[in-house]
Design a protein around this motif. Structure first.
Motif, PDB file in Angstrom:
ATOM      1  N   ASP A  11     -65.321  85.084 -34.996  1.00  0.00           N
ATOM      2  CA  ASP A  11     -64.187  85.996 -34.956  1.00  0.00           C
ATOM      3  C   ASP A  11     -63.123  85.514 -33.977  1.00  0.00           C
ATOM      4  OD1 ASP A  11     -64.781  87.698 -36.991  1.00  0.00           O
ATOM      5  OD2 ASP A  11     -65.515  89.339 -35.733  1.00  0.00           O
ATOM      6  N   GLU A 131     -64.347  92.553 -31.105  1.00  0.00           N
ATOM      7  CA  GLU A 131     -63.580  91.667 -31.974  1.00  0.00           C
ATOM      8  C   GLU A 131     -63.666  92.130 -33.426  1.00  0.00           C
ATOM      9  OE1 GLU A 131     -62.892  87.488 -29.868  1.00  0.00           O
ATOM     10  OE2 GLU A 131     -64.673  87.540 -31.144  1.00  0.00           O
ATOM     11  N   PHE A 132     -64.844  92.571 -33.841  1.00  0.00           N
ATOM     12  CA  PHE A 132     -65.039  93.011 -35.228  1.00  0.00           C
ATOM     13  C   PHE A 132     -64.089  94.147 -35.576  1.00  0.00           C
ATOM     14  CE2 PHE A 132     -66.898  95.359 -38.687  1.00  0.00           C
ATOM     15  CZ  PHE A 132     -67.472  94.401 -39.500  1.00  0.00           C
ATOM     16  N   LEU A 135     -60.055  93.301 -35.015  1.00  0.00           N
ATOM     17  CA  LEU A 135     -59.546  92.322 -35.969  1.00  0.00           C
ATOM     18  C   LEU A 135     -59.431  92.914 -37.368  1.00  0.00           C
ATOM     19  CD1 LEU A 135     -58.737  89.425 -36.717  1.00  0.00           C
ATOM     20  CD2 LEU A 135     -61.183  88.828 -36.776  1.00  0.00           C
ATOM     21  N   ARG A 136     -60.425  93.654 -37.795  1.00  0.00           N
ATOM     22  CA  ARG A 136     -60.452  94.139 -39.182  1.00  0.00           C
ATOM     23  C   ARG A 136     -59.777  95.497 -39.361  1.00  0.00           C
ATOM     24  NH1 ARG A 136     -64.421  91.100 -37.823  1.00  0.00           N
ATOM     25  NH2 ARG A 136     -65.060  89.410 -39.225  1.00  0.00           N
ATOM     26  N   ARG A 157     -71.566  88.845 -38.517  1.00  0.00           N
ATOM     27  CA  ARG A 157     -70.664  89.566 -37.626  1.00  0.00           C
ATOM     28  C   ARG A 157     -70.907  91.072 -37.598  1.00  0.00           C
ATOM     29  NH1 ARG A 157     -65.681  85.579 -39.237  1.00  0.00           N
ATOM     30  NH2 ARG A 157     -67.010  85.245 -41.039  1.00  0.00           N
TER      31      ARG A 157
END
Length: 248
Positions: A11, A131-132, A135-136, A157
């Motif tokens: 990521d 981060e998961f 970011l998404r 992830r």
């Protein structure tokens, strides 16, 4: 490098690749985190790594709750350009991965203020989780300004993201869960399927079924059960409490 560190690294690459192609006008657009622009969100990701690498690089939070401290850190860096923010993230995330690798198999306790206290080996999952979701969910539509498909949410992830939620949920919602006298079974379906038991005791007061990705959304308060197709049955007051759970 274990799977959690690999998830963070993948990521990290995705964040850097995305930043390299963002048009200039996008940096100032509102992200899915209220009050934060796209640039602020990337700056926040860097700040999280600075907390692991060298907290002295950030302002003294003076006992603020973690989320208010995050606002303080981001605000202190708003004079930076997007290029400076990305360069900072690239540098500190690389150092952060090295530090996380050093504690990935350690079990000494790490106090993280109102975020909770965890074995050192669990701490890397917090970075994978952060981060998961940012970011998404906070950069890409429907909550973020970016169109198109976000980076893939694969087992590598998603698994550590769920691990962090499972570890942190009881601590971060301790006051709320005082009202739950029995346990609640949460069955996650799809990718990384698993069953979570929330609450106390062996008697089950309610059952919830949710897609695992939908679960990450609603347990971070980024979507409602109705929007995300969650199925629930059991004691109404218990279910109403579970709706309010929030992990960060």
């Amino acid at each position: 490098m274990n799977d959690v560190l690999r998830a963070i690294e993948e990521d990290r690459k995705a964040v850097l690749a995305l930043c390299a192609q963002l048009p200039e006008g996008v940096w100032a657009k509102e992200s899915g985190c209220p009050g934060w622009s796209v640039q602020d969100l990337v700056s926040h990701l860097a700040c999280s790594f600075w907390l692991a690498v060298d907290p002295a690089k950030l302002p003294d939070p003076a006992g603020l709750p973690a989320e208010r401290a995050a606002d303080l850190y981001v605000d202190s860096r708003r004079s930076m350009t997007p290029e400076q923010v990305v360069a900072d993230y690239e540098q500190v995330s690389r150092k952060g991965l090295e530090m996380l690798a050093a504690v990935a198999d350690q079990d000494f306790e790490v106090p993280l203020g109102d975020v909770g206290t965890y074995p050192a080996s669990v701490v890397p999952t917090a970075f994978a989780f952060e981060e998961f979701i940012h970011l998404r969910f906070d950069l890409f539509a429907p909550d973020g300004p970016l169109e198109g498909e976000p980076p893939p949410a694969d087992e590598l992830r998603l698994a550590p993201t769920l691990d962090w939620i499972e570890a942190s949920l009881p601590q971060q919602n301790a006051n709320l869960l005082e009202a739950v006298e029995k346990s609640v079974e949460v069955r996650l379906e799809g990718l990384c399927a698993r069953t979570l038991n929330i609450g106390r005791g062996t008697d089950v007061a309610a059952h919830i079924s949710s897609d695992s990705l939908a679960f990450v959304r609603w347990v971070t308060q980024r979507g409602s059960w109705e929007e995300l197709g969650v199925r629930a049955e059991g004691d109404p007051s218990t279910l109403e409490t579970i709706r309010k759970l929030r992990v960060f």
